[in-house]
Design a protein around this motif. Sequence first.
Motif, PDB file in Angstrom:
ATOM      1  N   ASP A  66       0.840  -1.206   0.000  1.00  0.00           N
ATOM      2  CA  ASP A  66       0.000   0.000   0.000  1.00  0.00           C
ATOM      3  C   ASP A  66       0.877   1.258   0.000  1.00  0.00           C
ATOM      4  O   ASP A  66       2.063   1.202   0.325  1.00  0.00           O
ATOM      5  N   THR A  67       0.246   2.381  -0.343  1.00  0.00           N
ATOM      6  CA  THR A  67       0.934   3.676  -0.292  1.00  0.00           C
ATOM      7  C   THR A  67       0.392   4.507   0.868  1.00  0.00           C
ATOM      8  O   THR A  67      -0.806   4.449   1.177  1.00  0.00           O
ATOM      9  N   VAL A  68       1.283   5.275   1.508  1.00  0.00           N
ATOM     10  CA  VAL A  68       0.927   6.024   2.720  1.00  0.00           C
ATOM     11  C   VAL A  68       1.489   7.441   2.644  1.00  0.00           C
ATOM     12  O   VAL A  68       2.652   7.639   2.279  1.00  0.00           O
ATOM     13  N   ALA A  69       0.661   8.437   2.995  1.00  0.00           N
ATOM     14  CA  ALA A  69       1.140   9.812   3.168  1.00  0.00           C
ATOM     15  C   ALA A  69       1.008  10.191   4.641  1.00  0.00           C
ATOM     16  O   ALA A  69      -0.068  10.042   5.229  1.00  0.00           O
ATOM     17  N   PHE A  70       2.096  10.641   5.218  1.00  0.00           N
ATOM     18  CA  PHE A  70       2.071  11.195   6.574  1.00  0.00           C
ATOM     19  C   PHE A  70       1.877  12.706   6.476  1.00  0.00           C
ATOM     20  O   PHE A  70       2.458  13.347   5.595  1.00  0.00           O
ATOM     21  N   ILE A  71       1.084  13.272   7.380  1.00  0.00           N
ATOM     22  CA  ILE A  71       1.028  14.735   7.507  1.00  0.00           C
ATOM     23  C   ILE A  71       1.779  15.091   8.786  1.00  0.00           C
ATOM     24  O   ILE A  71       1.479  14.551   9.859  1.00  0.00           O
ATOM     25  N   CYS A  72       2.755  15.989   8.666  1.00  0.00           N
ATOM     26  CA  CYS A  72       3.555  16.399   9.835  1.00  0.00           C
ATOM     27  C   CYS A  72       3.522  17.918  10.006  1.00  0.00           C
ATOM     28  O   CYS A  72       3.302  18.662   9.051  1.00  0.00           O
ATOM     29  N   ASN A  73       3.776  18.362  11.241  1.00  0.00           N
ATOM     30  CA  ASN A  73       3.760  19.786  11.571  1.00  0.00           C
ATOM     31  C   ASN A  73       4.932  20.540  10.964  1.00  0.00           C
ATOM     32  O   ASN A  73       6.008  19.975  10.758  1.00  0.00           O
ATOM     33  N   ASP A  74       4.732  21.839  10.756  1.00  0.00           N
ATOM     34  CA  ASP A  74       5.839  22.705  10.352  1.00  0.00           C
ATOM     35  C   ASP A  74       6.533  23.230  11.622  1.00  0.00           C
ATOM     36  O   ASP A  74       6.089  22.926  12.739  1.00  0.00           O
ATOM     37  N   PRO A  75       7.627  24.008  11.497  1.00  0.00           N
ATOM     38  CA  PRO A  75       8.402  24.383  12.691  1.00  0.00           C
ATOM     39  C   PRO A  75       7.690  25.323  13.663  1.00  0.00           C
ATOM     40  O   PRO A  75       8.138  25.487  14.789  1.00  0.00           O
ATOM     41  N   ARG A 112       5.043  29.990   5.637  1.00  0.00           N
ATOM     42  CA  ARG A 112       6.068  29.934   4.578  1.00  0.00           C
ATOM     43  C   ARG A 112       6.548  28.494   4.361  1.00  0.00           C
ATOM     44  O   ARG A 112       6.417  27.632   5.223  1.00  0.00           O
ATOM     45  N   ALA A 113       7.168  28.278   3.188  1.00  0.00           N
ATOM     46  CA  ALA A 113       7.712  26.956   2.849  1.00  0.00           C
ATOM     47  C   ALA A 113       8.883  26.616   3.766  1.00  0.00           C
ATOM     48  O   ALA A 113       9.606  27.499   4.234  1.00  0.00           O
ATOM     49  N   MET A 114       9.057  25.327   4.024  1.00  0.00           N
ATOM     50  CA  MET A 114      10.168  24.847   4.849  1.00  0.00           C
ATOM     51  C   MET A 114      11.377  24.535   3.967  1.00  0.00           C
ATOM     52  O   MET A 114      11.227  24.099   2.829  1.00  0.00           O
ATOM     53  N   THR A 115      12.569  24.710   4.535  1.00  0.00           N
ATOM     54  CA  THR A 115      13.794  24.319   3.842  1.00  0.00           C
ATOM     55  C   THR A 115      14.030  22.823   4.063  1.00  0.00           C
ATOM     56  O   THR A 115      13.422  22.213   4.950  1.00  0.00           O
ATOM     57  N   GLU A 116      14.930  22.250   3.269  1.00  0.00           N
ATOM     58  CA  GLU A 116      15.297  20.831   3.442  1.00  0.00           C
ATOM     59  C   GLU A 116      15.816  20.592   4.858  1.00  0.00           C
ATOM     60  O   GLU A 116      15.506  19.565   5.481  1.00  0.00           O
ATOM     61  N   GLU A 117      16.604  21.544   5.357  1.00  0.00           N
ATOM     62  CA  GLU A 117      17.183  21.413   6.707  1.00  0.00           C
ATOM     63  C   GLU A 117      16.086  21.397   7.769  1.00  0.00           C
ATOM     64  O   GLU A 117      16.136  20.610   8.717  1.00  0.00           O
ATOM     65  N   GLU A 118      15.094  22.257   7.596  1.00  0.00           N
ATOM     66  CA  GLU A 118      13.982  22.309   8.554  1.00  0.00           C
ATOM     67  C   GLU A 118      13.166  21.016   8.517  1.00  0.00           C
ATOM     68  O   GLU A 118      12.723  20.523   9.560  1.00  0.00           O
ATOM     69  N   MET A 119      12.967  20.478   7.322  1.00  0.00           N
ATOM     70  CA  MET A 119      12.234  19.206   7.205  1.00  0.00           C
ATOM     71  C   MET A 119      12.973  18.094   7.950  1.00  0.00           C
ATOM     72  O   MET A 119      12.351  17.331   8.701  1.00  0.00           O
ATOM     73  N   ALA A 120      14.283  18.038   7.741  1.00  0.00           N
ATOM     74  CA  ALA A 120      15.095  17.012   8.414  1.00  0.00           C
ATOM     75  C   ALA A 120      15.058  17.203   9.924  1.00  0.00           C
ATOM     76  O   ALA A 120      14.984  16.228  10.688  1.00  0.00           O
TER      77      ALA A 120
END
Length: 427
Positions: A66-75, A112-120
Amino acid sequence: MTERTYSFAYGRGEKSFTIDDDLVISEVRTRPFPVIPKDQIREKVLETIRNPIGTKPLAEIVKPGDTVAFICNDPTRVANSFDFMPVFVEELNRLGIPDENMRIVFALGTHRAMTEEEMAAQVGADVAKRLKTYNSISTIDEDFIEFGTTSRGTPVRINKHLCDVDHIIMTGTIVHHYFSGYGGGRKAILPGCAAMETVRVNHSFMLDPKAALGVTVGNPCYEDQMEGVEIFAKGRSLFLFNAILNAKHEFVGMFAGDWREAHREACKFVDQVYGAVIPQEADLVVASCGGYPKDINVYQMQKTMDNAMCAVREGGVVILFADCEEGSGSAVLEETFRRLKTPEAIRAELEGNFRIGANKAFAVTRPLSKARFILVTSLDPELAHDMLFTAAVKTPEEAFALAREYVGEKPTVILMPEGSLTVPRVE
């Protein structure tokens, strides 16, 4: 006179002040619920998702491949996703779902959009490296698919990265929300992963007096969000995981299962953790947002203003510790105050033309209509003046000297060191 020194969180550090302890009638804190120890978090997450509320366990819902999408919080919302996301990924791998069948969509709402660093940083470097990650940016029209309209007229437009998967796992934390009642639950999708117009129409209902903190029944914002997610959820598999944190960002509760039922149960727990009884409203409230990221900008700080408003008497003063390292957080917010200048003018314009950003100007004016707010902040004093704050100063000493001009030398005082979380009430 018994003097005592307190240290309140401020930005990425602290600010200290000394006060006559005899004046303090209450120190409002989150209730000391047992913390889930660091070394037991994995076990607790698994126990929670394997014994969900109102639905089958994930092991009976998902099938291999199956395929799964997680929704996660921003900073802007502390969730400690980095603690539970590795556990989820490991569990889904065990259930036959490979990394390439999973993705993370960050619920930015209108932020605002998150940076790659913020996502990590949010979900952990290993998870960010293994799973595809997406920002849900509300202004990119082609990223959203329409599912209909709520009975209140809100177009239900949801991020496309949630629309082509077998399962959606909504994650996040829950605190009281100043007009949606509570955070968490349905908010991961609406407003979290919704188009700007969806958010704009939904948030326009905040002008209704029933759109209030801790209120769900009869709250038009909450009910509209629930209806919008119900429309999107038809024929889809949604699973909720919400946690509750204390002021030190430690886990004190975890809830999982049906996105409606599990959230309702979690909200009862939130009332126990964050609700606080005070003897009376005080002349002077001294509050901290709780430091970064709760005081990253005025946009986030405003939530603490609403909580402090519950503790101060009409015409009293709130001293609020809020660094605001990113300024106001919204050009529209600033422009609205500079152009319209009064709470009445702001409300009148929103009633005719509701705009995101401008709505926050209205939200800021609500507490200001009850009490004076003196900010201890790095915010530009001229900007603070434009936003109708009584003053913006650098030190607690300046703030207390100014407050005494309005409440005298011996005011009753309530302290709120965890102001973004605690909701005081007089019984």
